[in-house]
Scaffold this active site. Structure first.
Site, short mmCIF file in Angstrom:
data_model
loop_
_atom_site.label_atom_id
_atom_site.label_comp_id
_atom_site.label_asym_id
_atom_site.label_seq_id
_atom_site.Cartn_x
_atom_site.Cartn_y
_atom_site.Cartn_z
N LYS A 133 0.84 -1.20 0.00
CA LYS A 133 0.00 0.00 0.00
C LYS A 133 0.88 1.25 0.00
CE LYS A 133 -1.68 1.67 4.06
NZ LYS A 133 -1.35 3.10 4.23
N ASN A 134 1.89 1.25 0.88
CA ASN A 134 2.69 2.47 1.03
C ASN A 134 3.65 2.72 -0.12
OD1 ASN A 134 1.34 2.99 3.35
ND2 ASN A 134 3.05 2.64 4.75
N ARG A 159 0.88 15.02 12.96
CA ARG A 159 1.24 14.76 11.57
C ARG A 159 1.13 15.98 10.64
NH1 ARG A 159 -0.72 8.77 9.94
NH2 ARG A 159 1.14 8.85 8.68
N ASP A 207 5.12 1.01 12.02
CA ASP A 207 3.89 0.35 11.57
C ASP A 207 3.76 -1.09 12.06
OD1 ASP A 207 3.13 2.65 10.31
OD2 ASP A 207 3.53 1.98 8.28
N ILE A 248 8.77 7.55 16.37
CA ILE A 248 8.35 8.22 15.12
C ILE A 248 7.13 9.11 15.36
CG2 ILE A 248 7.62 7.90 12.71
CD1 ILE A 248 10.42 6.87 13.09
N ARG A 281 -8.45 -0.08 5.29
CA ARG A 281 -7.60 0.89 4.58
C ARG A 281 -6.32 0.23 4.09
NH1 ARG A 281 -5.81 5.46 8.02
NH2 ARG A 281 -4.58 5.74 6.15
N LYS A 329 14.12 16.86 9.24
CA LYS A 329 13.82 15.62 9.97
C LYS A 329 13.54 14.57 8.90
CE LYS A 329 10.23 14.03 13.15
NZ LYS A 329 9.04 14.39 13.87
N CYS A 379 -4.68 8.36 9.92
CA CYS A 379 -4.82 7.81 11.27
C CYS A 379 -4.55 8.90 12.30
CB CYS A 379 -3.81 6.68 11.48
SG CYS A 379 -4.18 5.21 10.55
N SER A 429 11.52 12.29 6.87
CA SER A 429 10.07 12.10 6.64
C SER A 429 9.87 11.30 5.35
CB SER A 429 9.37 13.46 6.54
OG SER A 429 8.16 13.34 5.82
N VAL A 430 9.12 10.23 5.48
CA VAL A 430 8.84 9.37 4.32
C VAL A 430 8.07 10.17 3.27
CG1 VAL A 430 7.54 7.32 3.58
CG2 VAL A 430 8.85 7.26 5.71
N ARG A 442 -3.66 10.45 4.68
CA ARG A 442 -2.59 11.43 4.70
C ARG A 442 -1.82 11.48 3.38
NH1 ARG A 442 0.71 14.40 7.94
NH2 ARG A 442 2.92 14.09 7.57
C1 UD1 Z 1 4.59 7.10 6.22
C2 UD1 Z 1 3.74 5.87 6.11
C3 UD1 Z 1 3.27 5.44 7.50
C4 UD1 Z 1 4.46 5.26 8.44
C5 UD1 Z 1 5.35 6.51 8.42
C6 UD1 Z 1 6.63 6.33 9.21
C7 UD1 Z 1 2.67 6.03 3.95
C8 UD1 Z 1 1.44 6.29 3.18
N1 UD1 Z 1 2.58 6.16 5.29
O1 UD1 Z 1 3.78 8.15 6.75
O2 UD1 Z 1 2.56 4.21 7.37
O3 UD1 Z 1 4.01 5.05 9.75
O4 UD1 Z 1 5.70 6.84 7.06
O5 UD1 Z 1 7.33 5.24 8.74
O6 UD1 Z 1 3.70 5.69 3.40
N2 UD1 Z 1 6.38 15.06 10.23
C9 UD1 Z 1 6.38 16.39 10.48
N3 UD1 Z 1 6.21 17.25 9.43
C10 UD1 Z 1 6.03 16.82 8.15
C11 UD1 Z 1 6.05 15.44 7.90
C12 UD1 Z 1 6.22 14.57 8.96
O7 UD1 Z 1 6.53 16.84 11.63
O8 UD1 Z 1 5.89 17.66 7.24
C13 UD1 Z 1 6.55 14.11 11.36
C14 UD1 Z 1 5.33 13.21 11.56
O9 UD1 Z 1 4.35 13.83 12.35
C15 UD1 Z 1 5.94 12.00 12.22
C16 UD1 Z 1 7.33 11.91 11.55
O10 UD1 Z 1 7.59 13.22 11.03
O11 UD1 Z 1 6.10 12.21 13.59
C17 UD1 Z 1 7.45 10.91 10.45
O12 UD1 Z 1 6.42 11.11 9.51
P1 UD1 Z 1 6.56 10.67 7.99
O13 UD1 Z 1 7.80 9.88 7.83
O14 UD1 Z 1 6.39 11.88 7.14
O15 UD1 Z 1 5.31 9.70 7.82
P2 UD1 Z 1 4.26 9.66 6.67
O16 UD1 Z 1 4.90 9.90 5.36
O17 UD1 Z 1 3.08 10.46 7.05
#
Ligand code: UD1
Length: 417
Positions: free
Chosen positions: A22-23, A121, A305, A327, A397, A161, A116, A163-164, A92
Site C-alpha cells: 500500500k505504502n 502529523r 507500523d 516516530i 484501509r 527531519k 490515522c 520524513s517518508v 494522509r
Molecule cells: C509514512 C507511512 C506510515 C508510516 C510513516 C513512518 C505512507 C502512506 N505512510 O507516513 O505508514 O508510519 O511513514 O514510517 O507511506 N512530520 C512532520 N512534518 C512533516 C512530515 C512529517 O513533523 O511535514 C513528522 C510526523 O508527524 C511523524 C514523523 O515526522 O512524527 C514521520 O512522519 P513521515 O515519515 O512523514 O510519515 P508519513 O509519510 O506520514
C-alpha cells in the site's frame, strides 16, 4: 457498520501470499500525474486507501481502469490541480499529489490531509522543501494554495527531519524541476526505493549519491511503462507476528526477505524459528517467548507500523519488555484496548512498559487506527472465546483480504454487519 468476530486459540498453519505494498502504491499512483502517457501498474493491493487515491486521481482528470490487482492509468487529458478535502481527509498520502501537480501545472490547491489519528502529523517539512524549489504557498481554510510562477527550479535541500512522505513528494516534484536537485537527510524506506525505481523506469534521472542523499536532474517528458509494485513489508511482518503469537507454522511468500531483516532478527531474538529462502520466510513460533526492548526508527530500524503488533507478542514474553515509539507522538492507542483484554501495559510519554506472561481474554473491542486494528486481531487469535472488533474500516484501509488469508491458515474469523 461492519465488525470482525474472532474465535481464537488455534495455531496458524500454512502459507500466506503477501500482497503489493500500500505504502509503495500510494506515492507511485501520485507520481503517475507527471506522465502524459499510459502507465500499467501491477500488484496493487485492493484496499481502501488505494481506492481513495484512485478516486482522487480521477477527480483530477485521470482515467483509471482496474483489472483485479492491476491497473491502467491514462493521464493524457488530466488537467485539474484541485484536490478536495472530501478525498484527502481520510488519507494522509493525499498530500503526495501536491508535488506532481506543482511540477506539471506550476500551481495546485490541495486540502491538508487526514489519516490515522496517531499524532499531529503536520506537512511543514513537505511545504518548506517545496518552497526551496520556488513554490510560494499560503494556507487558507484548510487548503494549501501553492504556486510556482517560474516552474519548479532545482535546489539543494536538507530535510530538517527524516520524513517518508516529504522525501517522496520532493523526489516526484524534483523529477520535473528545471536543473539539478540534491535532497539530503532523506527517508530510505524500501517504498521510497520502489518509487525511485518506478520514476527511473519512466525516464526520470535520479541517482542515490550517499545513504540518505539523492541527486535528481529534472526532465520534461516521460515514457509509457509497465511497473510491478513491491510486496507489503508491513503485511508480511504482521503475519510473521501472527505465527509467533499463536506458536504457529507459516510460510510467508512472495516477499524479499532481506528487506525485512530487522523484523526477522527481532523475531529470532524473541524465540521464533525462522528459515529464510529466496522469496519466502518460514516461521515456527515458540511457546516460550523471550522479552526484548524495541525502539521504532526510520528504515532500516524497527518500523513504527509494526509496533502495535509486536507489543501483542511481547505481552506473552517471559518478562517485561520496553517499547519506545520514536516516530509518532501518539501511537499507543491500542494499549487501552489490549489492557481491556487483560494486558498490563503502562505508558509514559512515548515509552510503554509491557508486562509479560499475559493470557489475553476475549472482549468486544474498538479499532482506533490501521495498525492498532490488526494488533487487536492478533491478541484475539490467542484467546479462547469470541472477540468482536468494531470500526474495522481502519483495517480495510490497508490489509487486503485479511479474513480470507487468516481463514486459509486456520483462524476462525468472520465479518458481520
Ligand atoms: C509514512 C507511512 C506510515 C508510516 C510513516 C513512518 C505512507 C502512506 N505512510 O507516513 O505508514 O508510519 O511513514 O514510517 O507511506 N512530520 C512532520 N512534518 C512533516 C512530515 C512529517 O513533523 O511535514 C513528522 C510526523 O508527524 C511523524 C514523523 O515526522 O512524527 C514521520 O512522519 P513521515 O515519515 O512523514 O510519515 P508519513 O509519510 O506520514
Amino acid at each position: 457498520m461492519q465488525k470482525l468476530e474472532v474465535f481464537g486459540a488455534n495455531k496458524l498453519k500454512g502459507q500466506i501470499k503477501i500482497s503489493g505494498s500500500k505504502n509503495a502504491s500510494l506515492p507511485i499512483l501520485a507520481a503517475t500525474l507527471l506522465s502524459r502517457k499510459k502507465i500499467y501498474l501491477k500488484n496493487l493491493p485492493r484496499v481502501k486507501d488505494i481506492e481513495t487515491m484512485a478516486s482522487l486521481l480521477q477527480s483530477l482528470g485521470s482515467k483509471i481502469k482496474f483489472n483485479q490487482n492491476n491497473l491502467v492509468i491514462d493521464n493524457i487529458k488530466q488537467r485539474k490541480s484541485f484536490a478536495p478535502y472530501s478525498l484527502v481527509k481520510t488519507m494522509r498520502a493525499g498530500i503526495l499529489v501536491l508535488g506532481p501537480l506543482l511540477a506539471k501545472f506550476g500551481k495546485a490547491k490541495v486540502s491538508l490531509p487526514g489519516g490515522c489519528a496517531i499524532g499531529t502529523r503536520p506537512v511543514d517539512i513537505h511545504l518548506d522543501a517545496l518552497s526551496k524549489l520556488g513554490v510560494k504557498y499560503k494556507i487558507v481554510q484548510g487548503y494549501v494554495h501553492a504556486i510556482a510562477a517560474k516552474g519548479l527550479i532545482g535546489n539543494k535541500i536538507r530535510f530538517s527531519k527524516i520524513s517518508v512522505g516529504a522525501t517522496e513528494n520532493l523526489i516526484i516534484a524534483a523529477s520535473f524541476a528545471k536543473g539539478t536537485t540534491v535532497l539530503s537527510n532523506c527517508a530510505i524506506e524500501p517504498e521510497i526505493k520502489d518509487l525511485v525505481n518506478f520514476l527511473k523506469n519512466m525516464g526520470c534521472n535520479i541517482k542515490w549519491i550517499s545513504k540518505r542523499s539523492v541527486k535528481i536532474e529534472g526532465v520534461s517528458e516521460v515514457k509509457e511503462i509497465t511497473y510491478q509494485v513491491m510486496f507489503d513489508r508491513i503485511e508480511a511482518g504482521t503475519y510473521l507476528v501472527a505465527a509467533a503469537v499463536t506458536a504457529g507454522n507459516l510460510k510467508i511468500k512472495h516477499i524479499i526477505p532481506k528487506i525485512i531483516q530487522t523484523e526477522i532478527n527481532t523475531l529470532k531474538k524473541i524465540g521464533a524459528k525462522i528459515n529464510v529462502k529466496k522469496d519466502e520466510v518460514h516461521i515456527i513460533g515458540n511457546k516460550k517467548i523471550k522479552n526484548t526492548n524495541i525502539k521504532t526508527a526510520p528504515y532500516p530500524g524497527f518500523p513504527t507500523d509494526l509496533q502495535a503488533q509486536i507489543m501483542v507478542l511481547l505481552c506473552k514474553a517471559n518478562k517485561q519488555s520496553v517499547i519506545k515509539e520514536d516516530i509518532f507522538e501518539n501511537r499507543f492507542m491500542h494499549v487501552a484496548e489490549l489492557n481491556r483484554m487483560g494486558a498490563k501495559i503502562s505508558t509514559n510519554g512515548n515509552t510503554a512498559k509491557v508486562t509479560g506472561n499475559i493470557n489475553f481474554a476475549a472482549a468486544e473491542l474498538m479499532a482506533t487506527d490501521l495498525r492498532a486494528s490488526v494488533s487487536l486481531i492478533l491478541a484475539a487469535l490467542t484467546t479462547k472465546g469470541k472477540s468482536v472488533i468494531n470500526r474495522i474500516y481502519h483495517l480495510d484501509r490497508g490489509y487486503e483480504n485479511i479474513e480470507k488469508k487468516l481463514k486459509k491458515v486456520g483462524a476462525k474469523i468472520r465479518r458481520v454487519n
